[in-house]
Scaffold this motif. Structure first.
Motif, PDB file in Angstrom:
ATOM      1  N   ALA A  91     -26.210 -18.030  13.959  1.00 14.21           N
ATOM      2  CA  ALA A  91     -25.630 -19.367  14.135  1.00 14.21           C
ATOM      3  C   ALA A  91     -24.910 -19.815  12.868  1.00 14.21           C
ATOM      4  N   VAL A  92     -25.455 -19.488  11.710  1.00 17.85           N
ATOM      5  CA  VAL A  92     -24.816 -19.840  10.445  1.00 17.85           C
ATOM      6  C   VAL A  92     -23.477 -19.120  10.309  1.00 17.85           C
ATOM      7  N   VAL A  93     -23.422 -17.846  10.696  1.00 17.02           N
ATOM      8  CA  VAL A  93     -22.156 -17.089  10.661  1.00 17.02           C
ATOM      9  C   VAL A  93     -21.097 -17.796  11.492  1.00 17.02           C
ATOM     10  N   MET A  94     -21.461 -18.241  12.679  1.00 18.42           N
ATOM     11  CA  MET A  94     -20.497 -18.895  13.558  1.00 18.42           C
ATOM     12  C   MET A  94     -20.019 -20.222  12.979  1.00 18.42           C
ATOM     13  N   GLU A  95     -20.931 -21.017  12.446  1.00 19.68           N
ATOM     14  CA  GLU A  95     -20.529 -22.321  11.921  1.00 19.68           C
ATOM     15  C   GLU A  95     -19.717 -22.176  10.633  1.00 19.68           C
ATOM     16  N   LEU A  96     -20.072 -21.227   9.782  1.00 25.08           N
ATOM     17  CA  LEU A  96     -19.288 -20.997   8.570  1.00 25.08           C
ATOM     18  C   LEU A  96     -17.865 -20.554   8.914  1.00 25.08           C
ATOM     19  N   THR A  97     -17.741 -19.692   9.909  1.00 29.38           N
ATOM     20  CA  THR A  97     -16.407 -19.245  10.334  1.00 29.38           C
ATOM     21  C   THR A  97     -15.596 -20.436  10.835  1.00 29.38           C
ATOM     22  N   HIS A  98     -16.231 -21.287  11.627  1.00 26.76           N
ATOM     23  CA  HIS A  98     -15.562 -22.491  12.129  1.00 26.76           C
ATOM     24  C   HIS A  98     -15.143 -23.413  10.988  1.00 26.76           C
ATOM     25  N   LEU A  99     -16.055 -23.665  10.061  1.00 28.89           N
ATOM     26  CA  LEU A  99     -15.741 -24.549   8.938  1.00 28.89           C
ATOM     27  C   LEU A  99     -14.595 -24.000   8.093  1.00 28.89           C
ATOM     28  N   ALA A 100     -14.566 -22.696   7.909  1.00 29.08           N
ATOM     29  CA  ALA A 100     -13.484 -22.091   7.128  1.00 29.08           C
ATOM     30  C   ALA A 100     -12.129 -22.376   7.763  1.00 29.08           C
ATOM     31  N   LEU A 105     -11.331 -24.944   9.442  1.00 33.43           N
ATOM     32  CA  LEU A 105     -10.988 -26.358   9.271  1.00 33.43           C
ATOM     33  C   LEU A 105     -10.314 -26.606   7.925  1.00 33.43           C
ATOM     34  N   TYR A 106     -10.783 -25.916   6.891  1.00 30.44           N
ATOM     35  CA  TYR A 106     -10.137 -26.044   5.583  1.00 30.44           C
ATOM     36  C   TYR A 106      -8.683 -25.593   5.668  1.00 30.44           C
ATOM     37  N   HIS A 107      -8.458 -24.467   6.330  1.00 28.55           N
ATOM     38  CA  HIS A 107      -7.099 -23.949   6.461  1.00 28.55           C
ATOM     39  C   HIS A 107      -6.249 -24.840   7.367  1.00 28.55           C
ATOM     40  N   ASP A 108      -6.847 -25.327   8.464  1.00 26.83           N
ATOM     41  CA  ASP A 108      -6.110 -26.203   9.385  1.00 26.83           C
ATOM     42  C   ASP A 108      -5.620 -27.456   8.678  1.00 26.83           C
ATOM     43  N   ASP A 109      -6.478 -28.037   7.851  1.00 25.37           N
ATOM     44  CA  ASP A 109      -6.102 -29.279   7.176  1.00 25.37           C
ATOM     45  C   ASP A 109      -4.937 -29.073   6.217  1.00 25.37           C
ATOM     46  N   VAL A 110      -4.875 -27.905   5.597  1.00 23.39           N
ATOM     47  CA  VAL A 110      -3.734 -27.602   4.727  1.00 23.39           C
ATOM     48  C   VAL A 110      -2.465 -27.479   5.561  1.00 23.39           C
ATOM     49  N   MET A 111      -2.544 -26.748   6.660  1.00 29.12           N
ATOM     50  CA  MET A 111      -1.381 -26.544   7.509  1.00 29.12           C
ATOM     51  C   MET A 111      -0.910 -27.842   8.144  1.00 29.12           C
ATOM     52  N   ASP A 112      -1.865 -28.707   8.493  1.00 33.03           N
ATOM     53  CA  ASP A 112      -1.522 -29.979   9.147  1.00 33.03           C
ATOM     54  C   ASP A 112      -1.248 -31.097   8.146  1.00 33.03           C
ATOM     55  N   GLU A 113      -1.452 -30.810   6.868  1.00 34.02           N
ATOM     56  CA  GLU A 113      -1.308 -31.830   5.813  1.00 34.02           C
ATOM     57  C   GLU A 113      -2.195 -33.033   6.122  1.00 34.02           C
ATOM     58  N   VAL A 129      -6.959 -25.169  -3.648  1.00 34.19           N
ATOM     59  CA  VAL A 129      -8.422 -25.132  -3.653  1.00 34.19           C
ATOM     60  C   VAL A 129      -8.958 -25.086  -2.226  1.00 34.19           C
ATOM     61  N   ALA A 130      -8.377 -25.878  -1.330  1.00 30.34           N
ATOM     62  CA  ALA A 130      -8.847 -25.891   0.059  1.00 30.34           C
ATOM     63  C   ALA A 130      -8.682 -24.521   0.710  1.00 30.34           C
ATOM     64  N   ILE A 131      -7.548 -23.871   0.484  1.00 24.66           N
ATOM     65  CA  ILE A 131      -7.322 -22.536   1.057  1.00 24.66           C
ATOM     66  C   ILE A 131      -8.345 -21.545   0.516  1.00 24.66           C
ATOM     67  N   LEU A 132      -8.554 -21.576  -0.789  1.00 23.51           N
ATOM     68  CA  LEU A 132      -9.480 -20.628  -1.399  1.00 23.51           C
ATOM     69  C   LEU A 132     -10.919 -20.888  -0.981  1.00 23.51           C
ATOM     70  N   VAL A 133     -11.292 -22.150  -0.801  1.00 15.96           N
ATOM     71  CA  VAL A 133     -12.637 -22.458  -0.322  1.00 15.96           C
ATOM     72  C   VAL A 133     -12.807 -21.972   1.115  1.00 15.96           C
ATOM     73  N   GLY A 134     -11.767 -22.138   1.931  1.00 16.24           N
ATOM     74  CA  GLY A 134     -11.825 -21.574   3.277  1.00 16.24           C
ATOM     75  C   GLY A 134     -12.031 -20.072   3.239  1.00 16.24           C
ATOM     76  N   ASP A 135     -11.322 -19.392   2.347  1.00 16.34           N
ATOM     77  CA  ASP A 135     -11.502 -17.945   2.186  1.00 16.34           C
ATOM     78  C   ASP A 135     -12.931 -17.617   1.762  1.00 16.34           C
ATOM     79  N   TYR A 136     -13.466 -18.436   0.868  1.00 22.43           N
ATOM     80  CA  TYR A 136     -14.840 -18.223   0.396  1.00 22.43           C
ATOM     81  C   TYR A 136     -15.834 -18.334   1.556  1.00 22.43           C
ATOM     82  N   LEU A 137     -15.630 -19.324   2.427  1.00 22.78           N
ATOM     83  CA  LEU A 137     -16.530 -19.479   3.562  1.00 22.78           C
ATOM     84  C   LEU A 137     -16.425 -18.306   4.531  1.00 22.78           C
TER      85      LEU A 137
END
Length: 360
Positions: A106-115, A117-125, A143-151
């Motif tokens: 379940a953690v794998v799935m939620e982390l993938t989802h959260l990652a 969101l970080y990328h979506d917010d950058v693309m959507d400004e 930073v947001a892109i790299l944190v998404g990559d980290y997740l």
């Protein structure tokens, strides 16, 4: 709704109308979904699993770098529906939900989802996510892109402990997410806009929810037949859930959808009701006027925005979109046929009603 299985929290005494997450003492609350499981044993199992997921999420994003930890925990601590862990928890009920690998899955799935969101917010400004400043607005796009990559990396690391099948499924799900994002970015090209939109949702939303339900069955030790049924259900209910969110953005008079009503209209995001309205050939004055407004793009003018929102709420396009959501909910329900009758199956069944009814 199947009586005694899943009840919208707002219909029960003492429920939080905002849909916010409540403490463990408020049993039956599943984040912004506002759902209650009537069976005490399944309820206790699911609630206990989700509490452990919350704890593990916070631990899993910790880093030796305090900035990375703070930025990675930003969306974890903002809460959310936790729909994907919920599907893992319910899927595990068809085997042994206490299995040691269910929570990490379940953690794998939620982390993938959260990652994503970080990328979506950058693309959507985007400036806001879940009622708080988005990571990109708080720290910068980079930073947001790299944190998404980290997740994504953390999700892959945890998946590796679950075995090669989990790694492969997570990677293939990630590939579908990327394909969906690319398809959304480049647009329908020569494809029917409605078909393209539904394909994007299946890739971006349905894929991860399908894998969540599959993981629940897999790591709970369910049979192969039941795992496939869960995955099929997850794919379709995921699309239905996203479509119902889109409808709430138009139909809701409040912030039930988690954002100000009409946000998609103001930003020029072509959701299903808008696509149906644009593709319609209704000749009445309201439908014609609605098409005239919608073709102009993002509705930043307050008067035009209010007019379009009012017309959409009374339009045949919104009615047709509601019928589409109900059709997906019924298709999801049909996927449950191979599963044994049980409180968990009835909960999944009733979730179809909840998703269809929340936009009525």
């Amino acid at each position: 709704m199947v009586e005694g299985v899943v009840i919208p929290a707002g219909e029960r005494s003492g429920a939080t109308g905002s849909g916010g997450r409540r403490g463990p003492e408020s049993t039956g609350q599943f984040g912004a979904l506002g759902l209650h499981l009537a069976d005490p044993h399944v309820e206790a199992s699911v609630l206990g699993l989700l509490e452990r997921v919350e704890s593990e999420l916070r631990a899993s994003v910790a880093s030796a770098d305090p900035l990375v930890t703070e930025a990675a925990r930003h969306l974890v601590e903002a809460g959310g529906k936790r729909f994907r862990p919920l599907l893992v928890a319910l899927g595990a009920q068809f085997g042994d939900p206490s299995g040691a690998q269910v929570v990490p899955a379940a953690v794998v799935m939620e982390l993938t989802h959260l990652a994503t969101l970080y990328h979506d917010d950058v693309m959507d400004e985007a400036a806001v996510r879940r009622g708080a400043p988005s990571a990109n607005s708080r720290w910068t796009n980079s930073v947001a892109i790299l944190v998404g990559d980290y997740l994504f990396a953390r999700a892959a690391d945890i998946a590796a402990d679950l075995g090669p099948d989990a790694v492969r499924l997570q990677a293939r799900t990630f590939a579908r997410l990327v394909h969906g994002q690319i398809a959304e970015t480049v647009g329908p090209r020569d494809t029917d806009p409605v078909a393209h939109y539904l394909h994007v949702i299946a890739e971006k939303t349905g894929s991860l929810i399908a894998t969540s339900a599959r993981f629940g069955g897999m790591f709970g030790g369910a049979s192969a037949e039941h795992i496939e049924a869960l995955a099929g259900y997850g794919e379709i209910i995921g699309v239905a859930f996203q479509l119902s969110d889109d409808l709430l953005d138009i139909a809701s008079e409040s912030v039930q959808s988690g954002k100000t009503p009409g946000t998609d209209l103001r930003e020029g995001v072509p959701t299903l009701p808008v696509l149906y309205a644009l593709a319609g050939d209704d000749s009445d004055a309201a439908s014609v006027r609605l098409r005239e407004i919608l073709v102009t793009g993002p509705l930043v003018d307050d008067a035009l925005h209010a007019e379009a929102l009012g017309l959409l709420r009374e339009s045949p396009a919104l009615k047709r979109a509601r019928e589409t959501v109900r059709s997906y909910a019924e298709d999801a329900r049909a996927q449950l046929a191979p599963l044994p009758d049980s409180p968990a199956r009835r909960a999944l069944w009733s979730l179809c009603d909840y998703i269809a009814d929340r936009t009525s």
